[in-house]
Design a protein around this motif. Structure first.
Motif, short mmCIF file in Angstrom:
data_model
loop_
_atom_site.label_atom_id
_atom_site.label_comp_id
_atom_site.label_asym_id
_atom_site.label_seq_id
_atom_site.Cartn_x
_atom_site.Cartn_y
_atom_site.Cartn_z
N SER A 138 9.66 23.64 16.52
CA SER A 138 10.41 24.89 16.61
C SER A 138 11.90 24.65 16.45
O SER A 138 12.60 25.38 15.75
N SER A 139 12.39 23.59 17.09
CA SER A 139 13.81 23.26 17.00
C SER A 139 14.19 22.80 15.60
O SER A 139 15.19 23.25 15.03
N LEU A 140 13.39 21.90 15.04
CA LEU A 140 13.69 21.38 13.70
C LEU A 140 13.69 22.49 12.66
O LEU A 140 14.52 22.49 11.74
N ASP A 141 12.79 23.44 12.80
CA ASP A 141 12.68 24.50 11.81
C ASP A 141 13.97 25.29 11.70
O ASP A 141 14.37 25.71 10.60
N GLN A 142 14.67 25.48 12.82
CA GLN A 142 15.91 26.25 12.79
C GLN A 142 17.05 25.45 12.19
O GLN A 142 17.78 25.93 11.32
N THR A 143 17.23 24.20 12.65
CA THR A 143 18.41 23.44 12.21
C THR A 143 18.26 22.88 10.81
O THR A 143 19.24 22.78 10.08
N ILE A 144 17.04 22.51 10.42
CA ILE A 144 16.83 22.04 9.05
C ILE A 144 17.14 23.18 8.07
O ILE A 144 17.82 22.98 7.06
N LEU A 145 16.65 24.36 8.37
CA LEU A 145 16.87 25.49 7.46
C LEU A 145 18.34 25.88 7.40
O LEU A 145 18.85 26.24 6.34
N ALA A 146 19.04 25.81 8.55
CA ALA A 146 20.44 26.20 8.58
C ALA A 146 21.27 25.38 7.61
O ALA A 146 22.15 25.90 6.91
N THR A 147 21.01 24.07 7.55
CA THR A 147 21.79 23.21 6.66
C THR A 147 21.29 23.24 5.22
O THR A 147 22.03 22.91 4.30
N ALA A 148 20.03 23.63 5.02
CA ALA A 148 19.47 23.65 3.67
C ALA A 148 19.63 24.99 2.97
O ALA A 148 19.55 25.06 1.75
N MET A 149 19.85 26.07 3.73
CA MET A 149 19.88 27.40 3.14
C MET A 149 20.94 27.59 2.05
O MET A 149 20.67 28.28 1.06
N PRO A 150 22.14 27.02 2.18
CA PRO A 150 23.08 27.18 1.06
C PRO A 150 22.52 26.68 -0.27
O PRO A 150 22.66 27.33 -1.31
N THR A 151 21.83 25.53 -0.24
CA THR A 151 21.24 24.99 -1.46
C THR A 151 20.03 25.80 -1.90
O THR A 151 19.85 26.07 -3.09
N ILE A 152 19.19 26.19 -0.95
CA ILE A 152 18.02 27.01 -1.29
C ILE A 152 18.45 28.32 -1.93
O ILE A 152 17.88 28.78 -2.92
N VAL B 78 16.96 18.24 1.17
CA VAL B 78 17.38 19.25 0.23
C VAL B 78 17.79 18.64 -1.11
O VAL B 78 17.71 19.29 -2.16
N HIS B 79 18.19 17.35 -1.11
CA HIS B 79 18.52 16.67 -2.37
C HIS B 79 17.27 16.17 -3.08
O HIS B 79 17.29 15.92 -4.28
N TRP B 80 16.21 15.99 -2.34
CA TRP B 80 14.95 15.52 -2.92
C TRP B 80 14.11 16.72 -3.35
O TRP B 80 13.89 16.96 -4.52
N ASN B 81 13.65 17.48 -2.37
CA ASN B 81 12.87 18.69 -2.64
C ASN B 81 12.91 19.53 -1.38
O ASN B 81 12.32 19.16 -0.36
N TRP B 82 13.58 20.68 -1.42
CA TRP B 82 13.77 21.47 -0.20
C TRP B 82 12.46 21.95 0.40
O TRP B 82 12.40 22.29 1.60
N SER B 83 11.38 21.97 -0.37
CA SER B 83 10.09 22.41 0.16
C SER B 83 9.63 21.56 1.34
O SER B 83 8.90 22.03 2.23
N TRP B 84 10.10 20.30 1.37
CA TRP B 84 9.65 19.40 2.43
C TRP B 84 10.27 19.71 3.77
O TRP B 84 9.84 19.19 4.79
N ILE B 85 11.28 20.58 3.82
CA ILE B 85 11.78 20.99 5.13
C ILE B 85 10.72 21.85 5.85
O ILE B 85 10.76 21.98 7.08
N PHE B 86 9.77 22.39 5.10
CA PHE B 86 8.64 23.12 5.68
C PHE B 86 7.38 22.27 5.75
O PHE B 86 6.65 22.31 6.73
N PHE B 87 7.13 21.48 4.71
CA PHE B 87 5.93 20.65 4.69
C PHE B 87 5.92 19.62 5.81
O PHE B 87 4.85 19.19 6.26
#
Length: 500
Positions: free
Chosen positions: A22-36, A157-166
């Motif tokens: 739950s914690s990772l989902d919020q902070t990973i997305l926060a930093t990846a969203m500009p690129t996504i 996010v530099h490799w493949n942003w999909s993995w922030i969910f996978f």
């Protein structure tokens, strides 16, 4: 409910994994969203990726809490965790921002179970003094995983942003298996459980209507437009219907008498507003350093580390402090420190250095660390065992809805603020209007475009973006003040080690 404790270590580990996800989902997305956003397009939907997740999870929290009281913690937790994993898989496969937002909603429906039911299970299997220890442990690991999240997000996010969910899938399945085999429940069944369907429907409708009005107000619709006023009106009517239903329900979704307890009502208000401030900071600090200062996405992934690292220090201290002083003493001191940090955020500009931002985040983090474990412990220990599930879930609900409220309102302020500041006939404003009103922000987030942009245009864009974000952080400071006032009214309640 009686829960066997022979496998308590496996149970605790499984719950910890759920909280970490739950914690990772919020902070990973926060930093990846500009690129996504840059890859999928449509900056106008930026805040929706956060809002729809929190909207879904927030709405489900009290429902999960009541269902757990009626049908058992285990089966409700496992169903929610499975839904969260399905949503994570779909998010990683999203091809457009619209798809991502829909799948984030599915993910959020499952995520609503992770925190409240985890804390309820812990309260079932551990005595009060150890509950404080594990509340602090959960909060520490929550913060620690948040430290790793930005770094992981920046790399993935530099490799493949999909993995922030996978990345949720293998760990989530491990937690699912641990709890399936380790958690044993013996729930006494007395007749057929009465489900407050009318309360659930009216509550869900009220929350969704009111939050949609907040998200859509100002952008894309004016606050006095028909759709926004209709949502506010519908939300108010549904809220009134919910209160009417709860006063007559045999097993109300949220027993209204809970709010007569000062500790419960004040901790919920304080949690609402401090969450509004915190989630706004998590969502928009990375946007500031990438859009205004111009750091790369990989460095942006580490920018929240000082904030989260500082929270660990005072989170660990909160375990001991709650056994020594009242909840109010801890909360007031922590919120005053937090207020200083957010006021410093509101003064950031184009000239602000990365070192200054780090110092500001350390100050805010030291204040934030003890707040959430103290609020959670205060609410949980203010009621008897048979109300523990709904008290815990309602406390988590107000925190989550506060975060949704904060991000939604701040997203509207950011969009309007940038547009207003650029709509003054400047070169940057003309450039932005020739494309679309969000093109200027997308230029700031694109490192290649920044290097080809004339210095005068870049400076105007940075200044507009910075000023709009300053408004956001100033609003967050106001939220901290309201939370401070609510904490001062909480009374002299403190942890009772003799509680059951």
């Amino acid at each position: 409910m009686s829960i066997e404790t022979r496998n308590s270590k496996w149970i605790t580990t499984g719950l910890l994994i759920g909280l970490i996800l739950s914690s990772l989902d919020q902070t990973i997305l926060a930093t990846a969203m500009p690129t996504i956003t840059r890859q999928l397009g449509d900056l106008r939907l930026y805040s929706w990726a956060f809002s729809v997740y929190m909207l879904a999870s927030t709405t489900m929290m009290p429902i999960y809490g009541k269902l757990a009281d009626l049908f058992g913690r285990k089966r409700i937790f496992l169903c929610g965790l499975l839904l969260f994993l399905v949503g994570s898989l779909l998010c990683g496969l999203a091809a457009t921002m619209t798809e991502l937002i829909v799948f984030r909603g599915i993910q959020g429906l499952g995520a609503g179970v992770l925190m409240p039911i985890s804390f309820t299970i812990i309260a079932d299997i551990y005595p009060p003094e150890q509950r404080v220890k594990f509340m602090g442990l959960f909060s520490t690991l929550f913060a620690a995983s948040s430290i790793c999240g930005p770094a992981i997000g920046g790399m993935l996010v530099h490799w493949n942003w999909s993995w922030i969910f996978f990345i949720n899938l293998p760990f989530g399945l491990a937690a699912f298996l641990m709890l399936t085999f380790a958690l044993k429940e013996n729930q006494p069944v007395v007749g057929n459980p009465s489900i407050d369907w009318l309360g659930a429907v009216t509550f869900t409708g009220a929350v969704i209507s009111l939050l949609l009005a907040l998200v859509m107000g100002g952008n894309p619709y004016a606050w006095n437009s028909g759709p926004v006023l209709g949502l506010f009106t519908g939300g108010a009517l549904l809220l009134a219907a919910f209160i009417w239903a709860e006063l007559r329900a045999q097993e109300p979704l949220i027993p209204l008498q809970l709010f007569k307890i000062r500790t419960i009502s004040c901790s919920n208000i304080a949690g609402f507003f401090i969450s509004a401030a915190l989630f706004g900071a998590i969502a928009y600090i990375p946007l500031f350093v990438q859009g205004v200062i111009g750091v790369s996405a990989s460095i942006t992934g580490y920018i929240l580390v000082p904030l989260m690292l500082a929270t660990v220090v005072t989170t660990m201290g909160s375990r001991r402090w709650m056994l020594m002083v009242s909840y109010r003493v801890i909360l007031v001191a922590s919120l005053l420190i937090t207020l200083v940090g957010f006021l410093l955020f509101s003064q950031m500009s184009v000239e602000t250095t990365k070192l200054q931002i780090v110092i500001y985040m350390l100050i805010a983090g030291l204040g934030l660390g003890a707040i959430f474990p103290t609020l959670g412990t205060a609410a949980q220990h203010a009621v008897s065992w048979n109300q523990r599930g709904v008290a815990t879930s309602s406390n988590q609900f107000f925190r989550s809805i506060g975060g949704t409220f904060g991000i939604s309102v701040m997203g509207g302020i950011l969009s309007r603020g940038i547009t207003t500041r650029l709509d003054k006939g400047t070169t940057a404003g003309s450039l932005a209007s020739e494309q679309n009103q969000h093109f200027s922000t997308e230029m700031l987030l694109n490192q290649e475009l920044r290097t080809t942009m004339p210095d005068t245009v870049l400076l105007v864009l940075q200044k507009a973006f910075s000023d709009a974000l300053n408004d956001i952080f100033l609003l967050a400071a106001l939220f901290v003040i309201v939370s401070l006032l609510a904490s001062m009214a909480i009374g002299n309640a403190r942890l009772n080690q003799g509680a059951k």
